[in-house]
Each structure stands twice: as C-alpha cells, then as structure tokens.
Write an enzyme that holds these catalytic residues in place. Structure first.
Site, PDB file in Angstrom:
ATOM      1  N   PHE A   1       0.833  -1.210   0.000  1.00 16.12           N
ATOM      2  CA  PHE A   1       0.000   0.000   0.000  1.00 16.12           C
ATOM      3  C   PHE A   1       0.862   1.252   0.000  1.00 16.12           C
ATOM      4  O   PHE A   1       1.869   1.331   0.717  1.00 16.12           O
ATOM      5  CB  PHE A   1      -0.885   0.047   1.254  1.00 16.12           C
ATOM      6  CG  PHE A   1      -1.803  -1.125   1.410  1.00 16.12           C
ATOM      7  CD1 PHE A   1      -3.056  -1.144   0.816  1.00 16.12           C
ATOM      8  CD2 PHE A   1      -1.412  -2.220   2.161  1.00 16.12           C
ATOM      9  CE1 PHE A   1      -3.903  -2.222   0.966  1.00 16.12           C
ATOM     10  CE2 PHE A   1      -2.254  -3.313   2.325  1.00 16.12           C
ATOM     11  CZ  PHE A   1      -3.503  -3.312   1.715  1.00 16.12           C
ATOM     12  N   ASP A   2       0.475   2.220  -0.796  1.00 22.41           N
ATOM     13  CA  ASP A   2       0.946   3.586  -0.575  1.00 22.41           C
ATOM     14  C   ASP A   2       0.175   4.098   0.643  1.00 22.41           C
ATOM     15  O   ASP A   2      -0.948   3.663   0.886  1.00 22.41           O
ATOM     16  CB  ASP A   2       0.643   4.437  -1.810  1.00 22.41           C
ATOM     17  CG  ASP A   2       0.982   5.894  -1.595  1.00 22.41           C
ATOM     18  OD1 ASP A   2       2.072   6.169  -1.076  1.00 22.41           O
ATOM     19  OD2 ASP A   2       0.146   6.751  -1.922  1.00 22.41           O
ATOM     20  N   LYS A   3       0.767   4.989   1.436  1.00 26.81           N
ATOM     21  CA  LYS A   3       0.082   5.432   2.659  1.00 26.81           C
ATOM     22  C   LYS A   3      -0.915   6.558   2.402  1.00 26.81           C
ATOM     23  O   LYS A   3      -2.114   6.403   2.623  1.00 26.81           O
ATOM     24  CB  LYS A   3       1.103   5.884   3.713  1.00 26.81           C
ATOM     25  CG  LYS A   3       0.449   6.309   5.032  1.00 26.81           C
ATOM     26  CD  LYS A   3       1.471   6.764   6.044  1.00 26.81           C
ATOM     27  CE  LYS A   3       2.007   8.142   5.737  1.00 26.81           C
ATOM     28  NZ  LYS A   3       1.031   9.243   5.918  1.00 26.81           N
TER      29      LYS A   3
ATOM     30  N   LYS B   1      10.012   2.533  -4.259  1.00 24.80           N
ATOM     31  CA  LYS B   1       8.855   1.643  -4.157  1.00 24.80           C
ATOM     32  C   LYS B   1       8.902   0.578  -5.247  1.00 24.80           C
ATOM     33  O   LYS B   1       8.645  -0.606  -4.992  1.00 24.80           O
ATOM     34  CB  LYS B   1       7.556   2.454  -4.266  1.00 24.80           C
ATOM     35  CG  LYS B   1       7.324   3.420  -3.116  1.00 24.80           C
ATOM     36  CD  LYS B   1       6.046   4.219  -3.309  1.00 24.80           C
ATOM     37  CE  LYS B   1       5.850   5.252  -2.206  1.00 24.80           C
ATOM     38  NZ  LYS B   1       4.628   6.058  -2.397  1.00 24.80           N
TER      39      LYS B   1
END
Length: 617
Positions: free
Chosen positions: A310-312, A490
């Site tokens: 997940f990206d935050k 990422k």
C-alpha cells in the site's frame, strides 16, 4: 436464405417440438405409423437446417464446431431411419441453445443496466439564455447545462449554481446520496435526487468517467484468460478428435448408431462456455459494486495474490491532514488562535489549511509584512505583533526559547507521527499543533478481511518519515512498514518481493505511483474517477472506496473457483457419457443430447451465482 433460417431458429424449435409431439401421439395413441414417420421426418429436416448452416459457416473458416458433430449425427440417424433419435436430438440442441442464450443474457444484466443508465439528452443553455433539450452528443466542453430533480447528469462537469443530492451508484456502487453545491464535481450517468443545479461541461461523450467505465467493462468481457485460450485451443483439436474416434468405432464395429451416438456425447459445449460465463458474471458483479476488473487475466492473477503493498497517503489515510494534537502556552488562547488563523489564511500550504480548518470561525486581523521562510514557515506582522508560525527550525531562527515542557511536548508529538506547527508572538512560544493525516475509517477491519482471504503480507511504503509510517503500521497491524521511499524506491522494493516468488498487488492513488502500479502483478488504483487511475491500473476501486478492496479480492477468488467447478462439471459429464456408451445399454443419442444440454445449463447457472456474490465477513 441462410440468414432468414437462422433468424427463425426459435420458431423452428417450437414447430419441431409440436411435430415431435404429433408423431409420438400418432404412433403411441392412434397406432398411425405413416403420420408419425412424416411428422418426425419433417421435424428432423426442419430442425437440422439451422444447425447445418452453422456447421457450414464454421467449416468455411476451417473450424470443426459442435454444430458439425451434431449435423453428421442427425443426418446419420435420419439415413438409418432412426427418426425418433434424429428429431429429438435436433429439438434438444435448438432448445438448449435458446435456454443458453436466455441465461447468458442474464449474466450480462449488470452491464446492460450500466449501458441503460447512459444519459441520452441534456438541457443546454442556448445563445438567448434559454435552456433547450438536445441530444447528449450535441453537448460540447464548456457548455452550461441545467439538471432538474430526477434527471440524469448528462456529462462530467462542475456545479456553477444550485444545490442538490446526487445518487452516484453508477460510478461508485454506493447508492447513498452525495451533497453537491457550487464548485463540486458531478459525473455523467448519476441521478439528481433533489434540487436543481446548473453545471459546466468538463468532459463529454466517451471521455466521461461513466463512458470510460462502460468501455473498460465491455473490453474486459471480451478479453480472454490463459485458461480460456487453452480451452479454445483444446476444443479446436478435441472436436475433430471426436469425429475421428467416431469413425474408428464405426470402422471396427460397423455399428453406425454407436458411432453417431459418440458424436453427440463427445460435444464439448459445457467446457467451451463454462469459463467465459464465470468471467462475465464476475466482471458484471464487480461493475455493479464499484470495482472495475480489467479482464479475465486480471481475475486469475488477483485471485492468487499473497502480498499487498500500500501507498500510505490517500490509500490507508484520507490524504487530508488535520490537527490531531494541540498545546497552548498562554492564557490568551482566543486572541493567539485568531492571530494564527489570520496569518495562515495567507498561505495555501496543506498544513496551513489544516490549521485554519481546526481553528474555525474566529476574529480576523489585518496581516502585514508577510514573509514566507522556505523550509521553515511564515512570519508576519499582526496588530504590531511579530507572529512566526512554522517548524522548530523557524523558532530557532526567530530566537524563540523552548521550555522543558515544550521540548517534551514536541518529542511526544513527533512520536505520535505529527508534523509540527509552532507559533510565537513577539519571540515567545504561544502554541504547538500536531498535524497528521487521518487513517481511513474502517481500514483496519478491511485489512483483517484481506488476511482472512489468504493475504499473508500487508506492506506500507511511504515518502513520510519512518516514525509516522511505523505508527500507521502499528495501528493497522501491517506486516512491514518502510518510510522515506521515493517512487523509484517503491518500484525497486516491489521487484525485490517478486524476486522472492511473492505475487504482489500494489494499491495506490494512480498518480505518482504509476510505476509501481505497472510493475506489480496487479495494480489497484483508488480511482476517485480520475483518468490516470482508470488508465494505468488493472483494478479500479471507484470513488477511492477502500472497503471495495476485500470485495474485489473475494470476488476474484470466487470467480476463479467457479471456473474450476465448471471445468470439472464439463469434463466429468463428457467422461461419464462416453463411459456409458461402452459400459451400459441404456445410453442413446437422445439421452446423451439431453444430458449434454443439461450440463451446459448447469455451468451457466453455476456461473450466474457470481452475480449475487457478497463477501461473507
């Protein structure tokens, strides 16, 4: 002539059924052989006509289809004067095709509902200022449109005036009305439940979010998974193999009836249709619930995912920073907050917006000599007071003394994952605010659902500081948390996970995370109706609704399981039928065709169960 016969296939089915009924009544009830022979003979010829035409069309493109097998079988039965068999087989085949089409249409009902929601007209403001009804194709970007209560919004646009509540179920899958007022966005295909609004057209026709959804879902239905491609290739060789097997049986046994019975029993109809119907139903269910699955291949890959990254910001969190903690070091709280609000309104920084929103309505002062300190904050003159608002660096620059309590508060705020906003008045610290992005409501419960669905690793990657990321991970029970991550970091981390053999899905906002969305086996965008999200990902969660994610994963797992069930049913039925020919005496063409068509209906109905799929927990 061919087109005419095929267009009357349902009528031929009915007439054929009536003739068969007349034939059996004549023979069994009135012992009239001649009427029975004529009725069954005409039923055979009439019934085989559309099947033979379809077989001829298939052979023209060098495909040995099921229609070829049935045509040969029926003609063979007719020539050996087994008219009951030939008539019944053609009727069952045609009637089965009718039922298949009818039930298949139901699996596409979710898509049909979508296309029917597409607006057809709009009230457009003309040069004289009056609004006239025009075709939606006549609306151009920049036109002003009027939408009345109960009407569909014809385009994607921005509200110019008026207020109302809109049902956005066609876009988000959520039927709860959403309030709309000046400067808010509206989407084509949604329905204004109350109020009247004027909008400016931003996107029209196929460029609207609704238009893209329909296009994507239709493309997804036409796509083929690896399993479907294999079955297509298998049936291409399997069907001629059945023909060869039938000929070999006849060559050794000289039993023409046995040979043509094998032709009927070996038809792979349920196998060919079982996987596509599961995919269509799964994609339809997703579209109905605000989840866009971009094709059959996506369903297969997503169902196997064991790691979700997940990206935050904007994914696990709302993406809208708010004041979470506050400490005041003065008795004159209201006046200091009024100073802060007055100065922060001069800035468009997200932290400044959060402070202004937190303070709310208060007295406004005139602000003078505003100076923005890069990487520090803002300094201004208010009521002959020097106001400095920013981080610790700015306080040091302003020679503001920080007490032991203030230093302790700062350390505590940072530990809680806050970004700090300190305020000094004339060189004395007056206020400390901690601002952080809020976790989306219900995310923790949704992550637990993902674990129950078999996801082993839940990882968060963010550009924020490690303390903030660790706090989010701890609160949500994530497996791993990594901060200070640039987009390229990422992507590199996802490659590392894939190198370990993990099947990775990445969930992001579809804008700055597009490299990761493209690299992961499954890219999942928190859509929000944005073009980038829809174009770059494999799965889109409309309206950025995180709660759709467990439904999406559960749906793909259910769809993949449904495919396997249909393959098992199809192959099992063919094996049982062929075994029955050689090891029993009760099997014949009519029974075989009945079971064959029944198996097709079973796999279709099994696939249709996906239309009503809902996550159980």
């Amino acid at each position: 002539m061919q087109r005419f016969i095929l267009s009357k296939k349902n009528h031929i089915t009915v007439i054929s059924g009536i003739l068969i009924l007349i034939g059996f009544i004549s023979e069994l009830g009135f012992k009239n052989e001649s009427i029975a022979i004529w009725s069954l003979g005409i039923a055979s010829v009439l019934g085989v006509a559309p099947i033979a035409i379809q077989a001829y069309q298939a052979l023209r493109v060098k495909v040995v289809s099921i229609d070829v097998l049935v045509t040969i079988a029926v003609v063979g039965a007719f020539l050996i004067k087994n008219l009951e068999e030939s008539a019944i087989v053609t009727f069952l085949f045609l009637f089965g095709a009718y039922l298949e089409q009818r039930t298949l249409n139901k699996t596409r009902s979710a898509i049909k509902e979508l296309t029917e929601m597409a607006p057809e007209s709009a009230l457009k403001q003309m040069e004289n200022g009056e609004f006239e009804e025009v075709e939606v194709d006549e609306v151009d970007v920049g036109d002003t449109l009027l939408v009345k209560t109960g009407a569909k919004v014809p385009v994607d646009g921005t509200v110019l005036s008026g207020e109302g509540h809109i049902n956005e179920a066609s876009i988000t899958g959520e039927s709860l009305p959403v309030s709309k007022k000046k400067d808010t966005k509206v989407y084509a295909g949604t329905i204004l439940e109350n109020g009247t609004i004027q909008i400016m057209a931003d996107r029209v026709g196929e460029d609207t979010t609704f238009g893209k959804i329909i296009e994507l879902v239709e493309e997804a239905q036409d796509s083929k998974s690896e399993a479907e491609r294999f079955i297509d290739k298998f049936s291409k060789y399997y069907t001629p193999a059945v023909l060869v097997l039938s000929f070999i049986v006849w060559l050794f046994s000289r039993d023409i009836e046995l040979a043509i019975t094998i032709l009927v029993l070996g038809c792979p109809g349920a196998l060919v249709i079982g996987v596509p119907v599961s995919n269509v139903a799964g994609i339809g269910n997703g579209a109905k619930h605000g989840v866009l699955l971009k094709g059959s291949e996506v369903i297969q890959d997503f169902s196997k995912v064991d790691t979700i990254v997940f990206d935050k910001t904007g994914t696990l969190t709302i993406g809208n920073p708010k004041v979470a903690d506050q400490e005041m070091y003065t008795d004159n709280v209201e006046e200091v907050l009024a100073y802060v609000a007055s100065v922060e309104k001069e800035s468009d920084h997200p932290l400044a917006n959060a402070v202004v929103e937190h303070i709310g309505e208060t007295k406004q002062y005139s602000v003078e000599k505003t100076d923005v300190v890069k990487g520090g904050g803002i300094v201004a003159q208010v009521e002959n007071h020097r106001i400095a608002i920013g981080n610790v660096f700015l306080m040091e620059q302003e020679n503001v003394s920080l007490s032991e309590k203030a230093l302790s508060d700062i350390k505590r705020f940072e530990k809680n994952g806050n970004s700090l906003v300190l305020t000094s008045v004339d060189g004395k610290l007056q206020a400390l605010m901690g601002i952080r992005d809020q976790i989306r409501p219900g995310v923790k419960e949704d992550l637990q659902k993902l674990k129950k669905l078999g996801v082993k690793n839940l990882v968060v990657l963010s550009g924020d500081n490690q303390g903030t990321v660790d706090l989010v991970a701890s609160e949500l029970g994530l497996t791993e948390a990594h901060g200070h991550m640039l987009p390229e970091d990422k992507s590199a981390y996802i490659e590392k996970l894939q190198g370990k053999g993990q099947i990775v899905a990445f969930v992001g906002d579809g804008v700055n995370d597009s490299p990761s969305l493209a690299l992961a086996q499954i890219g999942i965008a928190m859509g929000g109706g944005t073009d980038v999200a829809i174009e770059t990902s494999d799965v889109v969660l409309m309206n950025s609704d995180f709660s759709r994610l467990p439904h999406a994963l559960g749906l793909t797992k259910a769809t993949a399981s449904n495919m396997r069930q249909n393959i098992f049913i199809a192959v099992g039925v063919v094996l049982v039928l062929l075994a029955s020919v050689f090891f029993s005496e009760w099997m014949n063409m009519s029974i075989g065709m009945l079971v064959h068509e029944g198996s097709i209906l079973v796999v279709i109905l099994n696939g249709m169960r996906l239309l009503s799929y809902k996550l159980k927990y």
